[in-house]
Design an enzyme around this catalytic site. Structure first.
Site, PDB file in Angstrom:
ATOM      1  N   CYS A  75     -20.838 128.052 -57.812  1.00 41.90           N
ATOM      2  CA  CYS A  75     -20.217 128.757 -56.950  1.00 41.90           C
ATOM      3  C   CYS A  75     -20.991 130.265 -56.690  1.00 41.90           C
ATOM      4  O   CYS A  75     -20.530 131.151 -57.015  1.00 41.90           O
ATOM      5  CB  CYS A  75     -18.771 129.256 -57.263  1.00 41.90           C
ATOM      6  SG  CYS A  75     -17.676 127.867 -57.737  1.00 41.90           S
ATOM      7  N   ASP A  82     -19.865 120.693 -53.900  1.00 45.01           N
ATOM      8  CA  ASP A  82     -18.511 120.951 -54.347  1.00 45.01           C
ATOM      9  C   ASP A  82     -18.470 120.781 -55.725  1.00 45.01           C
ATOM     10  O   ASP A  82     -18.915 119.943 -56.311  1.00 45.01           O
ATOM     11  CB  ASP A  82     -17.481 120.094 -53.606  1.00 45.01           C
ATOM     12  CG  ASP A  82     -16.086 120.339 -53.858  1.00 45.01           C
ATOM     13  OD1 ASP A  82     -15.807 120.634 -54.990  1.00 45.01           O
ATOM     14  OD2 ASP A  82     -15.342 120.069 -52.896  1.00 45.01           O
ATOM     15  N   CYS A 118     -12.965 136.965 -60.531  1.00 48.84           N
ATOM     16  CA  CYS A 118     -12.743 138.540 -59.920  1.00 48.84           C
ATOM     17  C   CYS A 118     -11.006 138.556 -59.804  1.00 48.84           C
ATOM     18  O   CYS A 118     -10.660 139.280 -58.542  1.00 48.84           O
ATOM     19  CB  CYS A 118     -13.433 138.823 -58.772  1.00 48.84           C
ATOM     20  SG  CYS A 118     -13.241 137.817 -57.678  1.00 48.84           S
ATOM     21  N   ASP A 156     -23.228 126.265 -54.064  1.00 46.96           N
ATOM     22  CA  ASP A 156     -22.001 126.509 -53.501  1.00 46.96           C
ATOM     23  C   ASP A 156     -21.564 125.836 -52.463  1.00 46.96           C
ATOM     24  O   ASP A 156     -22.424 124.920 -51.641  1.00 46.96           O
ATOM     25  CB  ASP A 156     -22.305 127.909 -52.735  1.00 46.96           C
ATOM     26  CG  ASP A 156     -21.030 128.712 -52.602  1.00 46.96           C
ATOM     27  OD1 ASP A 156     -20.712 129.607 -53.559  1.00 46.96           O
ATOM     28  OD2 ASP A 156     -20.343 128.699 -51.484  1.00 46.96           O
ATOM     29  N   PRO A 212     -22.862 135.085 -52.858  1.00 46.09           N
ATOM     30  CA  PRO A 212     -24.155 135.466 -52.149  1.00 46.09           C
ATOM     31  C   PRO A 212     -25.445 135.399 -52.952  1.00 46.09           C
ATOM     32  O   PRO A 212     -26.356 135.741 -52.239  1.00 46.09           O
ATOM     33  CB  PRO A 212     -23.795 136.673 -51.521  1.00 46.09           C
ATOM     34  CG  PRO A 212     -22.909 137.296 -52.454  1.00 46.09           C
ATOM     35  CD  PRO A 212     -22.049 136.288 -53.048  1.00 46.09           C
ATOM     36  N   GLY A 213     -25.400 135.048 -54.321  1.00 43.48           N
ATOM     37  CA  GLY A 213     -26.747 134.873 -54.896  1.00 43.48           C
ATOM     38  C   GLY A 213     -26.931 136.273 -55.839  1.00 43.48           C
ATOM     39  O   GLY A 213     -27.914 136.415 -56.701  1.00 43.48           O
TER      40      GLY A 213
END
Length: 428
Positions: free
Chosen positions: A253, A302, A374, A276, A256-257
């Site tokens: 996941c 996935d 998060c 991702d 954005p890196g």
């Protein structure tokens, strides 16, 4: 470039978020393309601000209008909200806020409603003191949907008000100094030479909070990869992971890196696979790797079906930044309050447990898995890990909480960071 009415653009953006369930990060950039660089910041402020205070603005509309705007007139509902927001929460002179908001009706092809918009906003100005006194005693004052308030009150009986208060603030700007180029202290000197200042985080060695937010192009060496924008709490993931050179590491996941590149800053000789499920967001991973001059294998996949993208491969360390409700980053993404639904939490918890179970066999014996979200909700965090430990005999918790209360939960605003959860697991 044709002059655009920013208030009408903001109203359209908020409508797409609230009515169509679109993320502001998808809606806002195309609208910003239509306006000058000077106006981009104001458009962003109006969109973020209205979404942050939506409960208050909705409450005011219900008080001042006898019936809701529906159908093709619905955008006007949000235009009036944009008007309220300017009058309440910005330094825009009231006459300018009123004039531009009323003019917004023309931009959305509803000129016949200019009088209505003007009337509602002026009525608010006349009654402002009494209205705000009444609002201060309503549940809407917490600026959160009631389902989320109930969950926070249940999970954090003594802390929920502080969490809500933190969620309603503007977020600070945190940076991660690239230790392969500079120490945090030496880069801070460069920042100060450029007329800015920052404050180091007490626990995370690369984290630096700017005294006040700045455009990235103003940061010393940003284009050269000396520094990355990343919240301090997100940086905690790699601190717990403790990657080492020569190891095979999976960042699952990954988009954005930010964490992929942080792993490579901490262990430049590691072999990193970044995966991702969202093909579109993977382009951000490539962008980040390119700016920092780093190499990793990047794949779309996935997390529930790892055999499809890594075969029988096993890893020394796995960072699973699991899909979650994002209830810890509301101050950074206020649209989350209006995009999430109560029923989403059980669905997300199920997805998280499926990914955990699927990826665990791909961790080497003696290896480390860091599970992070998060979120601030126990169903996605401590309860998730508790259940995983009970059904996984070869998993043991280390350095993050206790078997009865597993994990470390950062709450929003603690040392100015976002809300984040971490659990570090070792395979026996």
């Amino acid at each position: 470039m044709k002059k655009q009415n920013l208030r009408s653009l903001a109203a359209q953006a908020v409508e797409q978020v609230v009515e169509q369930g679109q993320s502001l990060s998808n809606v806002l950039p195309p609208l910003q393309q239509k306006v000058s660089d000077k106006d981009k910041a104001l458009l962003q402020e109006l969109c973020f601000g209205v979404l942050r205070t939506l409960s208050q603005l909705e409450w005011l509309i219900n008080k001042l209008m006898s019936r809701p705007m529906t159908g093709k007139q619905r955008t006007v509902h949000y235009l009036i909200m944009v008007g309220f927001y300017q009058l309440l929460h910005t330094r825009i002179p009231p006459h300018a806020a009123l004039a531009e908001t009323v003019e917004g009706a023309v931009a959305i092809k509803r000129p016949q409603l200019k009088g209505l918009i003007n009337g509602v906003l002026r009525q608010f100005q006349r009654q402002q003191e009494a209205l705000l006194a009444e609002f201060a005693t309503s549940e809407a004052r917490f600026l959160h949907p009631s389902w989320l308030l109930k969950r926070l009150q249940k999970s954090y009986p003594t802390q929920w008000e502080a969490i809500v208060e933190a969620n309603n603030q503007r977020p600070p700007m945190w940076l991660r100094v690239n230790r392969t180029h500079h120490s945090r202290d030496s880069w801070l000197t460069l920042l100060q030479d450029a007329g800015m200042n920052g404050f180091p985080h007490s626990a995370y060695p690369d984290a630096l909070r700017l005294e006040s937010p700045a455009p990235v192009h103003a940061l010393p060496g940003f284009e050269e990869g000396w520094v990355t924008v990343q919240d301090a709490s997100a940086q905690g993931c790699v601190s717990f992971l403790a990657p080492q050179n020569g190891e095979k590491i999976l960042d699952l996941c990954a988009a954005p890196g930010g964490k992929t590149t942080h792993i490579l800053e901490a262990a430049p000789e590691a072999q990193v696979l970044a995966v991702d499920v969202d093909e579109q967001r993977l382009s951000r991973v490539y962008d980040n790797l390119k700016r920092l001059g780093m190499k990793a294998t990047v794949k779309q996949g996935d997390g529930r079906y790892p055999a499809q993208w890594c075969g029988e491969q096993k890893f020394d360390r796995i960072l699973l930044d699991a899909p979650c409700s994002a209830t810890g980053v509301i101050r950074r993404h206020p649209d989350i309050k209006w995009l999430r639904r109560d029923r989403d939490i059980a669905e997300l918890a199920k997805l998280q447990s499926e990914i955990l179970d699927a990826i665990w066999p791909h961790l080497k014996s003696g290896g480390t898995l860091v599970y992070a979200t998060c979120s601030v909700l126990p169903e996605e965090n401590s309860q998730q890990i508790l259940a995983f430990l009970q059904r996984t005999p070869d998993a043991t918790l280390t350095g993050t909480g206790t078997p009865a209360q597993p994990g470390v939960q950062n709450l929003p605003g603690a040392e100015e960071g976002d809300g984040f959860f971490y659990a570090k697991l070792i395979k026996k």
